[in-house]
Design an enzyme around this catalytic site. Structure first.
Site, PDB file in Angstrom:
ATOM      1  CD  GLU A  44      -2.930  -1.233   2.318  1.00 34.79           C
ATOM      2  OE1 GLU A  44      -2.747  -0.760   3.152  1.00 34.79           O
ATOM      3  OE2 GLU A  44      -4.123  -1.761   2.160  1.00 34.79           O
ATOM      4  CD  GLU A  55      -4.585 -10.607  -5.825  1.00 33.85           C
ATOM      5  OE1 GLU A  55      -3.950  -9.962  -5.304  1.00 33.85           O
ATOM      6  OE2 GLU A  55      -5.631 -10.855  -5.999  1.00 33.85           O
TER       7      GLU A  55
HETATM    8  N1  THU Z   1      -5.906  -7.072  -2.188  1.00 30.99           N
HETATM    9  C1  THU Z   1      -5.041  -7.538  -2.837  1.00 30.99           C
HETATM   10  O1  THU Z   1      -4.078  -7.588  -2.874  1.00 30.99           O
HETATM   11  N2  THU Z   1      -5.574  -8.585  -3.253  1.00 30.99           N
HETATM   12  C2  THU Z   1      -7.028  -9.229  -3.579  1.00 30.99           C
HETATM   13  O2  THU Z   1      -7.217 -10.062  -4.178  1.00 30.99           O
HETATM   14  C3  THU Z   1      -7.527  -8.033  -3.157  1.00 30.99           C
HETATM   15  C4  THU Z   1      -7.213  -6.861  -2.369  1.00 30.99           C
HETATM   16  C5  THU Z   1      -5.174  -5.309  -1.382  1.00 30.99           C
HETATM   17  C6  THU Z   1      -5.383  -4.232  -1.659  1.00 30.99           C
HETATM   18  C7  THU Z   1      -5.388  -3.275  -0.541  1.00 30.99           C
HETATM   19  O3  THU Z   1      -4.372  -3.411  -0.205  1.00 30.99           O
HETATM   20  C8  THU Z   1      -5.571  -4.661  -0.202  1.00 30.99           C
HETATM   21  O4  THU Z   1      -6.075  -5.778  -0.390  1.00 30.99           O
HETATM   22  C9  THU Z   1      -7.857  -3.999   0.770  1.00 30.99           C
HETATM   23  O5  THU Z   1      -8.083  -3.505   0.199  1.00 30.99           O
END
Ligand code: THU
Length: 131
Positions: A44, A55
């Site tokens: 993030e 992913e």
């Molecule tokens: N996120 C992922 O890394 N992969 C997913 O399949 C869904 C969401 C992350 C993005 C963000 O850092 C956090 O999950 C919350 O949305």
């Protein structure tokens, strides 16, 4: 490599996720057709919009190592809600492997869900300049 081993590998990188804003750590493990596994975590950013999903992190690592064909992806979170891959990640993944199988697991592996990428994003965009 079976799916439970790939889920285990995805779970192993969860502590490395950088998710101070959502508190929702995600790990991904992508199995290439040649047997290699590449992993990613969500990263993030204080801008929020520049956050990277686990992913796409795994995919970037694989492509940089010369892998462009994948058979299985495991995506895990440590919370109760399952980290179903977002539309952006599905779109980017389908560029390389339309038949990819995706396993999604939350805090325990007991109720993991299995999908094909086509089920998650049935109408992916494909650039067809001739049409
Ligand atoms: N996120 C992922 O890394 N992969 C997913 O399949 C869904 C969401 C992350 C993005 C963000 O850092 C956090 O999950 C919350 O949305």
């Amino acid at each position: 490599m079976d799916s439970s081993e790939l889920v285990r590998l995805a779970r192993e990188v969860l502590p490395f996720a950088y998710a101070p804003y959502s508190g929702y750590r995600v790990g991904a493990a992508l199995l290439c057709v040649d047997g290699r596994v590449f992993r990613g975590v969500n990263i993030e950013n204080s801008s929020l919009g520049l956050s990277i999903c686990a992913e796409r992190g795994a995919l970037a690592a694989a492509v940089a190592a010369g892998c462009r064909s994948f058979s299985l992806l495991a995506v895990v979170s440590e919370k109760k809600s399952k980290p179903y891959p977002c539309g952006a990640c599905c779109q980017v993944l389908q560029e390389f492997s339309r038949d990819l199988l995706v396993i999604v697991a939350a805090e325990t592996d007991d109720d993991a869900d299995n999908f094909t990428l086509g089920e998650l994003l049935p109408h992916a965009f494909r650039f067809k300049p001739e049409m």
